[in-house]
Design a protein around this motif. Sequence first.
Motif, PDB file in Angstrom:
ATOM      1  N   GLU A 273       1.375  -1.045  -0.160  1.00  0.00           N
ATOM      2  CA  GLU A 273       0.012  -0.101   0.709  1.00  0.00           C
ATOM      3  C   GLU A 273       0.770   1.403   0.435  1.00  0.00           C
ATOM      4  O   GLU A 273       2.030   1.228   0.796  1.00  0.00           O
ATOM      5  N   ILE A 274       0.966   2.143  -1.103  1.00  0.00           N
ATOM      6  CA  ILE A 274       0.964   3.227  -1.464  1.00  0.00           C
ATOM      7  C   ILE A 274       0.035   4.920  -0.877  1.00  0.00           C
ATOM      8  O   ILE A 274      -0.775   4.644  -1.979  1.00  0.00           O
ATOM      9  N   LYS A 275       0.981   5.584  -0.174  1.00  0.00           N
ATOM     10  CA  LYS A 275      -0.003   6.356  -0.247  1.00  0.00           C
ATOM     11  C   LYS A 275       0.819   7.973  -0.556  1.00  0.00           C
ATOM     12  O   LYS A 275       2.275   7.897  -0.835  1.00  0.00           O
ATOM     13  N   VAL A 276      -0.095   8.924  -1.209  1.00  0.00           N
ATOM     14  CA  VAL A 276      -0.363   9.989  -2.580  1.00  0.00           C
ATOM     15  C   VAL A 276      -0.429  11.119  -1.712  1.00  0.00           C
ATOM     16  O   VAL A 276      -1.541  11.030  -1.040  1.00  0.00           O
ATOM     17  N   ALA A 277       0.751  11.418  -0.799  1.00  0.00           N
ATOM     18  CA  ALA A 277       0.459  12.961  -0.039  1.00  0.00           C
ATOM     19  C   ALA A 277       0.522  14.714  -0.980  1.00  0.00           C
ATOM     20  O   ALA A 277       1.651  14.334  -1.991  1.00  0.00           O
ATOM     21  N   GLY A 278      -0.178  15.361  -0.903  1.00  0.00           N
ATOM     22  CA  GLY A 278       0.867  16.425  -2.098  1.00  0.00           C
ATOM     23  C   GLY A 278      -1.072  16.892  -3.016  1.00  0.00           C
ATOM     24  O   GLY A 278      -2.086  16.850  -2.172  1.00  0.00           O
ATOM     25  N   ALA A 279      -1.358  17.120  -4.394  1.00  0.00           N
ATOM     26  CA  ALA A 279      -1.719  17.544  -4.903  1.00  0.00           C
ATOM     27  C   ALA A 279      -2.619  16.435  -4.736  1.00  0.00           C
ATOM     28  O   ALA A 279      -3.803  16.575  -5.140  1.00  0.00           O
ATOM     29  N   ALA A 280      -2.284  15.651  -5.436  1.00  0.00           N
ATOM     30  CA  ALA A 280      -3.388  14.290  -5.078  1.00  0.00           C
ATOM     31  C   ALA A 280      -2.666  13.720  -4.154  1.00  0.00           C
ATOM     32  O   ALA A 280      -2.137  13.283  -3.132  1.00  0.00           O
ATOM     33  N   GLU A 281      -4.421  12.961  -3.184  1.00  0.00           N
ATOM     34  CA  GLU A 281      -4.577  12.689  -1.831  1.00  0.00           C
ATOM     35  C   GLU A 281      -5.182  10.746  -2.033  1.00  0.00           C
ATOM     36  O   GLU A 281      -5.921  11.474  -2.766  1.00  0.00           O
ATOM     37  N   GLU A 282      -3.872  10.275  -2.559  1.00  0.00           N
ATOM     38  CA  GLU A 282      -4.728   9.074  -3.154  1.00  0.00           C
ATOM     39  C   GLU A 282      -3.803   7.635  -2.062  1.00  0.00           C
ATOM     40  O   GLU A 282      -3.039   7.877  -1.799  1.00  0.00           O
ATOM     41  N   THR A 283      -4.364   6.339  -2.171  1.00  0.00           N
ATOM     42  CA  THR A 283      -3.739   5.755  -1.037  1.00  0.00           C
ATOM     43  C   THR A 283      -4.191   4.488  -2.946  1.00  0.00           C
ATOM     44  O   THR A 283      -5.149   3.995  -3.129  1.00  0.00           O
ATOM     45  N   LEU A 284      -2.814   3.858  -3.002  1.00  0.00           N
ATOM     46  CA  LEU A 284      -2.778   2.969  -3.996  1.00  0.00           C
ATOM     47  C   LEU A 284      -2.535   1.371  -3.345  1.00  0.00           C
ATOM     48  O   LEU A 284      -1.201   1.729  -2.560  1.00  0.00           O
ATOM     49  N   VAL A 285      -1.786   0.552  -4.362  1.00  0.00           N
ATOM     50  CA  VAL A 285      -1.875  -0.265  -3.953  1.00  0.00           C
ATOM     51  C   VAL A 285      -1.309  -1.288  -5.347  1.00  0.00           C
ATOM     52  O   VAL A 285      -1.802  -0.826  -6.694  1.00  0.00           O
ATOM     53  N   GLY A 286       0.187  -1.672  -4.988  1.00  0.00           N
ATOM     54  CA  GLY A 286       0.850  -2.004  -5.973  1.00  0.00           C
ATOM     55  C   GLY A 286       1.712  -4.030  -5.841  1.00  0.00           C
ATOM     56  O   GLY A 286       1.686  -3.781  -4.771  1.00  0.00           O
ATOM     57  N   GLN A 287       1.201  -4.095  -7.451  1.00  0.00           N
ATOM     58  CA  GLN A 287       2.012  -5.714  -7.092  1.00  0.00           C
ATOM     59  C   GLN A 287       2.893  -5.206  -7.064  1.00  0.00           C
ATOM     60  O   GLN A 287       4.163  -6.175  -5.841  1.00  0.00           O
ATOM     61  N   GLN A 288       3.961  -4.490  -7.837  1.00  0.00           N
ATOM     62  CA  GLN A 288       5.547  -4.583  -7.082  1.00  0.00           C
ATOM     63  C   GLN A 288       5.989  -2.763  -7.433  1.00  0.00           C
ATOM     64  O   GLN A 288       4.600  -2.178  -8.039  1.00  0.00           O
ATOM     65  N   ILE A 289       6.899  -2.935  -7.372  1.00  0.00           N
ATOM     66  CA  ILE A 289       7.005  -1.144  -6.600  1.00  0.00           C
ATOM     67  C   ILE A 289       8.399  -0.994  -7.659  1.00  0.00           C
ATOM     68  O   ILE A 289       9.539  -1.851  -7.224  1.00  0.00           O
ATOM     69  N   ILE A 290       8.482  -0.173  -7.729  1.00  0.00           N
ATOM     70  CA  ILE A 290       9.763   0.322  -8.517  1.00  0.00           C
ATOM     71  C   ILE A 290      10.357   2.140  -7.624  1.00  0.00           C
ATOM     72  O   ILE A 290       9.455   2.516  -8.367  1.00  0.00           O
ATOM     73  N   VAL A 291      11.011   1.900  -7.042  1.00  0.00           N
ATOM     74  CA  VAL A 291      11.648   3.280  -6.135  1.00  0.00           C
ATOM     75  C   VAL A 291      12.510   3.498  -6.847  1.00  0.00           C
ATOM     76  O   VAL A 291      14.086   3.115  -7.170  1.00  0.00           O
ATOM     77  N   ALA A 292      12.530   5.125  -7.306  1.00  0.00           N
ATOM     78  CA  ALA A 292      13.478   5.263  -7.975  1.00  0.00           C
ATOM     79  C   ALA A 292      13.182   6.990  -7.601  1.00  0.00           C
ATOM     80  O   ALA A 292      13.276   8.385  -8.961  1.00  0.00           O
ATOM     81  N   THR A 293      14.038   7.134  -6.204  1.00  0.00           N
ATOM     82  CA  THR A 293      13.753   8.984  -5.834  1.00  0.00           C
ATOM     83  C   THR A 293      14.723   9.401  -5.898  1.00  0.00           C
ATOM     84  O   THR A 293      14.811  10.728  -5.070  1.00  0.00           O
ATOM     85  N   GLY A 294      16.132   8.679  -6.325  1.00  0.00           N
ATOM     86  CA  GLY A 294      17.088   9.729  -7.003  1.00  0.00           C
ATOM     87  C   GLY A 294      17.974  10.126  -5.718  1.00  0.00           C
ATOM     88  O   GLY A 294      18.408   9.542  -4.956  1.00  0.00           O
ATOM     89  N   SER A 295      18.550  11.906  -5.969  1.00  0.00           N
ATOM     90  CA  SER A 295      19.571  12.208  -4.716  1.00  0.00           C
ATOM     91  C   SER A 295      19.366  13.301  -5.195  1.00  0.00           C
ATOM     92  O   SER A 295      18.852  14.215  -5.289  1.00  0.00           O
ATOM     93  N   ASN A 296      19.802  13.771  -3.539  1.00  0.00           N
ATOM     94  CA  ASN A 296      20.057  14.946  -3.207  1.00  0.00           C
ATOM     95  C   ASN A 296      21.452  15.805  -3.164  1.00  0.00           C
ATOM     96  O   ASN A 296      22.914  14.646  -2.975  1.00  0.00           O
ATOM     97  N   ALA A 297      22.188  16.811  -3.131  1.00  0.00           N
ATOM     98  CA  ALA A 297      23.245  17.236  -3.649  1.00  0.00           C
ATOM     99  C   ALA A 297      23.974  17.198  -1.620  1.00  0.00           C
ATOM    100  O   ALA A 297      23.324  17.376  -0.913  1.00  0.00           O
ATOM    101  N   ARG A 298      25.226  16.684  -1.981  1.00  0.00           N
ATOM    102  CA  ARG A 298      25.669  16.316  -0.731  1.00  0.00           C
ATOM    103  C   ARG A 298      26.010  18.238   0.208  1.00  0.00           C
ATOM    104  O   ARG A 298      26.530  18.560  -0.217  1.00  0.00           O
ATOM    105  N   ALA A 299      25.480  18.480   1.506  1.00  0.00           N
ATOM    106  CA  ALA A 299      26.254  19.480   1.634  1.00  0.00           C
ATOM    107  C   ALA A 299      27.704  19.772   2.970  1.00  0.00           C
ATOM    108  O   ALA A 299      28.104  18.321   3.629  1.00  0.00           O
ATOM    109  N   LEU A 300      28.157  20.514   2.885  1.00  0.00           N
ATOM    110  CA  LEU A 300      29.347  21.119   3.838  1.00  0.00           C
ATOM    111  C   LEU A 300      29.549  20.994   4.544  1.00  0.00           C
ATOM    112  O   LEU A 300      28.288  21.849   5.440  1.00  0.00           O
ATOM    113  N   PRO A 301      29.842  19.783   5.834  1.00  0.00           N
ATOM    114  CA  PRO A 301      29.340  20.428   7.223  1.00  0.00           C
ATOM    115  C   PRO A 301      30.022  21.894   7.424  1.00  0.00           C
ATOM    116  O   PRO A 301      30.689  22.379   6.881  1.00  0.00           O
TER     117      PRO A 301
END
Length: 475
Positions: free
Chosen positions: A133-161
């Motif tokens: 079960e996957i919750k979508v929050a934002g412009a679209a508010e939905e609950t989805l169910v997927g038999q297979q899930i592909i996560v492709a959430t990418g990366s963020n810039a690394r900050a200097l401490p």
Amino acid sequence: MSKQFDVIVIGGGPGGYIAAIRAAQLGKNVACVDEWKNAKGGPAPGGTCTNVGCIPSKALLQSSEHFEQASHHFADHGITVKGLSMDPAKMVARKDTVVKQNNDGILYLFKKNKVSFFHGRASFVKAVDAGYEIKVAGAAEETLVGQQIIVATGSNARALPGAAFDETMVLSNEGALALTAVPKKMGLIGSGVIGLEMGSVWRRLGSEVTILEGLPDFLGAVDQQIAKEAHKAFVKQGLKIELGVKVGDIKVGKKGVSVAWTNAKGEAQTLDVDKLIVSIGRVPNTIGLNAEAVGLKLDERGAIVVDGDCKTNLPGVWAVGDVVRGPMLAHKAEEEGVAVAERIAGQHGHVNFNTIPWVIYTSPEIAWVGRTEQQLKSDGVAYKAGTFPFLANGRARALGDTTGMVKMLADATTDEILGVHIVGPMASELIAECVLAMEFRASSEDIARVCHAHPSLSESTKEAALAVDKRTLNF
Ligand code: NAI
């Protein structure tokens, strides 16, 4: 009532949107969830690559290169320009249009392929009988169910401490692509891909650019003969590149940034700049994914742990692109996305990690595929090397751009091509032939015997192949 899908793709960057399209082509009922917003709050699929990476940086590189050509090189062609000026705000607006065309292109492709798009942030809720079960929050508010899930959430810039990104004074790739005035002095930390591309853009437009790099070697992962040639060209253009530095305290004021650093000799220095870009790599992005709710395993870097086939520790959950191991490159993510979609459909998707090309879109461009000379030496592989300079290529002379060379490395016994390294004009395009050759496990002799159009830059690749056998015709 939750909506049921065969495949839910989380993230609409190059890994995610391509996986969604391929899965839909293979007959799956697919959803893709992406939260990126454009300036008006609308959907902007395409991820970092489309919004704040590959595409906008290439737009700015093109604009700034035109300015550089008009400022310094048109005169060689007998073209006189009087009253030349640059409007950075217009350049950035053009870049935004290019980005929007790409965002809209992806939304069109989703429609065309019947992929259901949801604009919002997706997170795991729980495992259910029919999958996850996957919750979508934002412009679209939905609950989805997927038999297979592909996560492709990418990366963020690394900050200097100690120097968090504020995108006003201390910039990541996002802020660096949105400046609408040319800073007098620009500092960059990290002379990797982003450092060199962004440093080039703002130097061409008139900034005094200094890059501070921690490692003692310039572009340590690049073939060192090629890296040295590139370094020479960048320094000649006016980029100040300091190697082997240690960055200390960073003080951010209203008008500028002051960076304390130590040079390779251990001497204390200060760099005062109007803007500072920090480009020291990126970190995998799993923020808000709620991976722990389903027990999705991450490593100590925060990357999702996958096997060679992009399978995670959970049945039916896959992950691709920047959020997993391997180079953070859009085309690597795309290949993984296609392969995963095909595996889900029962096919045998495959990614050849040995033939993933790299490109740095500076001028000269740098591109390579396969192993470098230093890697072959440390791997104990006997090899032959052939190089050909663009100085001896007719097309390069006619273009007025003869910097650099093509270098080919082939196995000493079998002649199989093990790596090709290019610095020079259109290296980004020339590398495609070399990737294809390596994919087909071609020998240098194969390339040497292929007819290449004359006059073309690609003849330099053929000549480098001839050079492996010490029989160049034009040098
Ligand atoms: P990068 O990994 O290319 O370069 C980071 C550089 O920062 C390295 O040279 C590293 O030695 C240096 N560094 C790290 N910590 C440092 C410190 N504390 N002080 C000084 N130097 C330090 O990362 P970059 O340029 O931030 O790019 C991020 C990712 O985005 C890369 O994985 C790259 O592949 C991708 N990208 C790809 C592009 C392309 O394919 N043309 C364009 C832009 C980004």
